[in-house]
Scaffold this active site. Sequence first.
Site, PDB file in Angstrom:
ATOM      1  N   ASP A  36       0.859  -1.188   0.000  1.00 11.79           N
ATOM      2  CA  ASP A  36       0.000   0.000   0.000  1.00 11.79           C
ATOM      3  C   ASP A  36       0.889   1.229   0.000  1.00 11.79           C
ATOM      4  OD1 ASP A  36      -3.243   0.249   0.949  1.00 11.79           O
ATOM      5  OD2 ASP A  36      -2.036   2.081   1.024  1.00 11.79           O
ATOM      6  N   GLU A 164     -18.737  -6.207   4.769  1.00 12.70           N
ATOM      7  CA  GLU A 164     -18.010  -5.896   5.995  1.00 12.70           C
ATOM      8  C   GLU A 164     -18.787  -6.446   7.197  1.00 12.70           C
ATOM      9  OE1 GLU A 164     -16.672  -1.796   6.086  1.00 12.70           O
ATOM     10  OE2 GLU A 164     -16.269  -1.925   3.949  1.00 12.70           O
ATOM     11  N   LYS A 219     -20.669  -7.346 -10.985  1.00 15.69           N
ATOM     12  CA  LYS A 219     -20.397  -6.776  -9.656  1.00 15.69           C
ATOM     13  C   LYS A 219     -21.265  -5.538  -9.409  1.00 15.69           C
ATOM     14  CE  LYS A 219     -18.774  -5.546  -5.833  1.00 15.69           C
ATOM     15  NZ  LYS A 219     -19.059  -6.221  -4.579  1.00 15.69           N
ATOM     16  N   LEU A 226     -28.991  -5.570  -4.575  1.00 16.03           N
ATOM     17  CA  LEU A 226     -29.086  -5.622  -3.107  1.00 16.03           C
ATOM     18  C   LEU A 226     -29.643  -4.298  -2.576  1.00 16.03           C
ATOM     19  CD1 LEU A 226     -25.701  -7.416  -2.326  1.00 16.03           C
ATOM     20  CD2 LEU A 226     -27.995  -8.354  -1.959  1.00 16.03           C
ATOM     21  N   GLY A 272     -25.956   2.303   3.955  1.00 18.46           N
ATOM     22  CA  GLY A 272     -24.705   3.052   3.890  1.00 18.46           C
ATOM     23  C   GLY A 272     -23.629   2.128   3.361  1.00 18.46           C
ATOM     24  N   CYS A 275     -19.867   1.363  -0.864  1.00 21.09           N
ATOM     25  CA  CYS A 275     -20.045   0.906  -2.256  1.00 21.09           C
ATOM     26  C   CYS A 275     -21.425   1.043  -2.869  1.00 21.09           C
ATOM     27  CB  CYS A 275     -19.566  -0.534  -2.359  1.00 21.09           C
ATOM     28  SG  CYS A 275     -17.797  -0.656  -2.073  1.00 21.09           S
ATOM     29  N   LYS A 338     -23.080  -0.264   9.572  1.00 17.62           N
ATOM     30  CA  LYS A 338     -23.770  -1.497   9.958  1.00 17.62           C
ATOM     31  C   LYS A 338     -23.041  -2.033  11.183  1.00 17.62           C
ATOM     32  CE  LYS A 338     -22.757  -5.281   7.511  1.00 17.62           C
ATOM     33  NZ  LYS A 338     -22.390  -6.228   6.420  1.00 17.62           N
TER      34      LYS A 338
HETATM   35  P1  NAD Z   1      -9.926   1.078   0.907  1.00 11.17           P
HETATM   36  O1  NAD Z   1      -9.975   2.545   0.713  1.00 11.17           O
HETATM   37  O2  NAD Z   1     -10.189   0.489   2.272  1.00 11.17           O
HETATM   38  O3  NAD Z   1      -8.495   0.512   0.437  1.00 11.17           O
HETATM   39  C1  NAD Z   1      -7.850   0.904  -0.732  1.00 11.17           C
HETATM   40  C2  NAD Z   1      -6.360   1.000  -0.432  1.00 11.17           C
HETATM   41  O4  NAD Z   1      -5.668   1.223  -1.657  1.00 11.17           O
HETATM   42  C3  NAD Z   1      -5.984   2.137   0.510  1.00 11.17           C
HETATM   43  O5  NAD Z   1      -5.312   1.630   1.634  1.00 11.17           O
HETATM   44  C4  NAD Z   1      -5.076   3.041  -0.355  1.00 11.17           C
HETATM   45  O6  NAD Z   1      -4.025   3.642   0.382  1.00 11.17           O
HETATM   46  C5  NAD Z   1      -4.536   2.048  -1.360  1.00 11.17           C
HETATM   47  N1  NAD Z   1      -4.028   2.651  -2.586  1.00 11.17           N
HETATM   48  C6  NAD Z   1      -4.588   3.630  -3.353  1.00 11.17           C
HETATM   49  N2  NAD Z   1      -3.805   3.896  -4.417  1.00 11.17           N
HETATM   50  C7  NAD Z   1      -2.737   3.066  -4.335  1.00 11.17           C
HETATM   51  C8  NAD Z   1      -1.580   2.850  -5.144  1.00 11.17           C
HETATM   52  N3  NAD Z   1      -1.404   3.547  -6.266  1.00 11.17           N
HETATM   53  N4  NAD Z   1      -0.670   1.931  -4.758  1.00 11.17           N
HETATM   54  C9  NAD Z   1      -0.855   1.213  -3.617  1.00 11.17           C
HETATM   55  N5  NAD Z   1      -1.935   1.361  -2.809  1.00 11.17           N
HETATM   56  C10 NAD Z   1      -2.872   2.274  -3.172  1.00 11.17           C
HETATM   57  O7  NAD Z   1     -10.938   0.461  -0.156  1.00 11.17           O
HETATM   58  P2  NAD Z   1     -11.724  -0.935  -0.052  1.00 11.17           P
HETATM   59  O8  NAD Z   1     -12.942  -0.767   0.779  1.00 11.17           O
HETATM   60  O9  NAD Z   1     -10.761  -2.021   0.257  1.00 11.17           O
HETATM   61  O10 NAD Z   1     -12.220  -1.069  -1.572  1.00 11.17           O
HETATM   62  C11 NAD Z   1     -11.309  -1.369  -2.603  1.00 11.17           C
HETATM   63  C12 NAD Z   1     -12.117  -1.732  -3.836  1.00 11.17           C
HETATM   64  O11 NAD Z   1     -12.898  -2.910  -3.566  1.00 11.17           O
HETATM   65  C13 NAD Z   1     -13.109  -0.665  -4.283  1.00 11.17           C
HETATM   66  O12 NAD Z   1     -13.180  -0.672  -5.682  1.00 11.17           O
HETATM   67  C14 NAD Z   1     -14.431  -1.154  -3.713  1.00 11.17           C
HETATM   68  O13 NAD Z   1     -15.526  -0.723  -4.498  1.00 11.17           O
HETATM   69  C15 NAD Z   1     -14.286  -2.656  -3.800  1.00 11.17           C
HETATM   70  N6  NAD Z   1     -15.059  -3.430  -2.821  1.00 11.17           N
HETATM   71  C16 NAD Z   1     -15.120  -3.027  -1.514  1.00 11.17           C
HETATM   72  C17 NAD Z   1     -15.808  -3.809  -0.577  1.00 11.17           C
HETATM   73  C18 NAD Z   1     -15.914  -3.409   0.880  1.00 11.17           C
HETATM   74  O14 NAD Z   1     -16.618  -4.084   1.608  1.00 11.17           O
HETATM   75  N7  NAD Z   1     -15.243  -2.368   1.343  1.00 11.17           N
HETATM   76  C19 NAD Z   1     -16.385  -5.017  -0.985  1.00 11.17           C
HETATM   77  C20 NAD Z   1     -16.271  -5.395  -2.315  1.00 11.17           C
HETATM   78  C21 NAD Z   1     -15.600  -4.597  -3.223  1.00 11.17           C
HETATM   79  C1  UGA Z   2     -22.188  -4.783   0.328  1.00 12.85           C
HETATM   80  C2  UGA Z   2     -22.590  -6.118  -0.329  1.00 12.85           C
HETATM   81  O1  UGA Z   2     -23.444  -6.825   0.569  1.00 12.85           O
HETATM   82  C3  UGA Z   2     -21.357  -6.957  -0.654  1.00 12.85           C
HETATM   83  O2  UGA Z   2     -21.756  -8.138  -1.346  1.00 12.85           O
HETATM   84  C4  UGA Z   2     -20.413  -6.140  -1.527  1.00 12.85           C
HETATM   85  O3  UGA Z   2     -19.234  -6.871  -1.788  1.00 12.85           O
HETATM   86  C5  UGA Z   2     -20.058  -4.846  -0.825  1.00 12.85           C
HETATM   87  O4  UGA Z   2     -21.281  -4.106  -0.528  1.00 12.85           O
HETATM   88  C6  UGA Z   2     -19.215  -3.923  -1.657  1.00 12.85           C
HETATM   89  O5  UGA Z   2     -19.173  -4.044  -2.859  1.00 12.85           O
HETATM   90  O6  UGA Z   2     -18.655  -3.040  -1.015  1.00 12.85           O
HETATM   91  P1  UGA Z   2     -21.479  -4.005   2.764  1.00 12.85           P
HETATM   92  O7  UGA Z   2     -21.704  -2.636   2.213  1.00 12.85           O
HETATM   93  O8  UGA Z   2     -20.206  -4.275   3.471  1.00 12.85           O
HETATM   94  O9  UGA Z   2     -21.563  -5.086   1.565  1.00 12.85           O
HETATM   95  O10 UGA Z   2     -22.645  -4.388   3.770  1.00 12.85           O
HETATM   96  P2  UGA Z   2     -24.178  -4.852   3.579  1.00 12.85           P
HETATM   97  O11 UGA Z   2     -24.442  -5.934   4.535  1.00 12.85           O
HETATM   98  O12 UGA Z   2     -24.530  -5.082   2.170  1.00 12.85           O
HETATM   99  O13 UGA Z   2     -24.964  -3.571   4.090  1.00 12.85           O
HETATM  100  C7  UGA Z   2     -24.982  -2.359   3.354  1.00 12.85           C
HETATM  101  C8  UGA Z   2     -25.953  -1.391   3.998  1.00 12.85           C
HETATM  102  O14 UGA Z   2     -27.298  -1.822   3.814  1.00 12.85           O
HETATM  103  C9  UGA Z   2     -25.754  -1.244   5.507  1.00 12.85           C
HETATM  104  O15 UGA Z   2     -25.927   0.103   5.878  1.00 12.85           O
HETATM  105  C10 UGA Z   2     -26.862  -2.098   6.084  1.00 12.85           C
HETATM  106  O16 UGA Z   2     -27.247  -1.725   7.373  1.00 12.85           O
HETATM  107  C11 UGA Z   2     -27.975  -1.865   5.070  1.00 12.85           C
HETATM  108  N1  UGA Z   2     -28.989  -2.933   5.029  1.00 12.85           N
HETATM  109  C12 UGA Z   2     -28.627  -4.198   4.688  1.00 12.85           C
HETATM  110  C13 UGA Z   2     -30.315  -2.619   5.276  1.00 12.85           C
HETATM  111  O17 UGA Z   2     -30.657  -1.464   5.560  1.00 12.85           O
HETATM  112  N2  UGA Z   2     -31.257  -3.607   5.202  1.00 12.85           N
HETATM  113  C14 UGA Z   2     -30.925  -4.885   4.867  1.00 12.85           C
HETATM  114  O18 UGA Z   2     -31.849  -5.740   4.803  1.00 12.85           O
HETATM  115  C15 UGA Z   2     -29.583  -5.190   4.610  1.00 12.85           C
END
Ligand code: NAD
Ligand code: UGA
Length: 461
Positions: A36, A164, A219, A226, A272, A275, A338
Amino acid sequence: MSFAKKILCIGAGYVGGPTMAVIAAKCPQYKVTVVDVNPARIAAWNSDALPIYEPGLFDVVKQARGRNLFFSTDIDAAIDEAEIIFVSVNTPTKSFGEGAGKAADLQYWERTARNIVKVSKGDKIIIEKSTLPVRTAEAMSSILNANEKGIHFEVLSNPEFLAEGTAIADLNNPDRVLIGSQLTPEGIKAREQVVEIYANWVPRERIVTSNVWSAELSKLVANAFLAQRISSINSISELCEKTEADVTEVSRTIGMDSRIGSRFLVSSVGFGGSCFKKDILNLVYICRSYGLTEVADYWESVVEMNEHQKRRFVKNMLKAMFNTVAGKRIALFGFAFKADTGDTRESPAIDVAVQLGKEQAKVVISDPKALDNARIDLADCVDNVEFVKDPYEAAKGAHAIAVMTEWNIYKELDYGKIYAGMERPAFIFDGRNVLNHKALFEMGFNVFPLGQPALKHLKTV
Ligand code: NAD
Ligand code: UGA
C-alpha cells in the site's frame, strides 16, 4: 523457501487485507504480499492493532503473517517478484470534472497500472479486484500492453462480493467466486491459474467463469440489486407508517415467497457503506453515457429513495419532538454503517447527525468501534457534537435516543436505567427496529419504530 505461486495485492484496505489474509491462510504453498502507498496502514497490518475491525480477521492474519503473508510498502520490489497481481485500490466516485458525483474515479487504478508497466520485467496476470466500470479492463489492457519491453499483461476481472462485518465468513464460504477473462487462449489460460487459487478451498461448482465484461458488470449489478431491495422495503416503511401496517410483518410475509427470498428486506434508516451508492451512481453514469435514459433513471431512483429515507427519519424526529430540537440533547446509538464494523463510509448516521446539527440539536455520538471515524466525518460539519463511548453516559440528560446501527449491545442495555436519567418526555427513534418497543413504551418512552405504528404517551404528537 520456494513458493508455488507469488501473489501480490496492491491496496491493503477493507478488501485487499482480508482477502489476501484468507488466501494466505488457505494456501501455505503460495507467497502472498500486500502493499500500500499508506505506510501507517501497512504498519498497522504488521502490528496487533489491525487497521480495520472485522470479526475473526486477526486470527487469520496471525496464522499466516510472517509465514507466507507479508505486508510491505516496497511496491516496486513486490511487483517485480509477483506472477499474479490483484489490484484492490479504491475507486471512489469522481468529485471533479466530467462525471463528477457519478462516474468512478479511476486515477488510483491507472496510476497502479502505469507503475506495474514501469517496474515489470516479465509477463504477469493483472486482476481487477476493485469494483470498476464495465469495459475498464479494455483501457487497462491498452495501458499495460503499450509497453515497449515486449511484456504481455493479461487482465482479468475477479470482483469481490464480501460484506463488511462478515468478511471472513464470506471469504471462507463464498456463494460464488467470479473470474472473468478474455476468451482468447491466453485469457483462458490465465483464468485457469486464478481458478486454481480459489479451488484450494472453494468447491469448483461455485467458481464461476465468464467473459471479462460480464464479470465487471455483474459486480455493479449485484450491488444495485441488493440496494434496490432495501430501497423497496424502505419505501414501503413510509406507507406502513401512514396505514398502521407493520413493515416487519410485510417483510416477513413477502420474504417467505421463495421467489423473493428473505434477505436484504430489513427496513432501515437507509443503506450506507462505501459501495452501494457509489456503484449504483456509476451504473447510472454508464447507462447515461450509452443514452439509456430510462434505465439510468430507474437505478438512480434507488439512491434517491435512500436519500429520502434518511431525510424523512429526521423529519419524523422533529415532528414528534414538537417541531424543534434546538438545544435538545440527542444521543445517536451507533455510527458505523452497519454492526460489526468500525467503518462509517456513507453511514446514514452522518446525514442524520448533520441534519440534527443544522436544527441546532446537541448531538451525542456513541459507538463501540466507530468513534475515531465519526470524529473525522463530523469534524467540519457539526458544531455541537460530543463523542461518548458509553451509551449510558451518552443518553444522560438526553431528550431522545436514535438507534442508527444494529449493534447487539444496544439490544441488551438497561433501558429503565437510561430512562431514569433522561429528560421528559423521553423519545426513542429506532432506525433499525432492533429494540423491544412494547417494553420501552411501558417504561415511559415515546417509541417511534420504522414502518410500524408509533407507541406514544403524548396525545399531541
Ligand atoms: P480502501 O480505501 O479500504 O483501500 C484501498 C487501499 O488502496 C488504501 O489503503 C489506499 O491507500 C490504497 N491505494 C490507493 N492507491 C494506491 C496505489 N497507487 N498503490 C498502492 N496502494 C494504493 O478500499 P476498499 O474498501 O478495500 O475497496 C477497494 C475496492 O474494492 C473498491 O473498488 C471497492 O468498491 C471494492 N469493494 C469493496 C468492498 C468493501 O466491503 N469495502 C467489498 C467489495 C468490493
Ligand atoms: C455490500 C454487499 O453486501 C457486498 O456483497 C459487496 O461486496 C459490498 O457491498 C461492496 O461491494 O462493497 P457491505 O456494504 O459491506 O456489503 O454491507 P451490507 O451488509 O450489504 O450492508 C450495506 C448497507 O445496507 C448497511 O448500511 C446495512 O445496514 C444496510 N442494510 C442491509 C439494510 O438497511 N437492510 C438490509 O436488509 C440489509
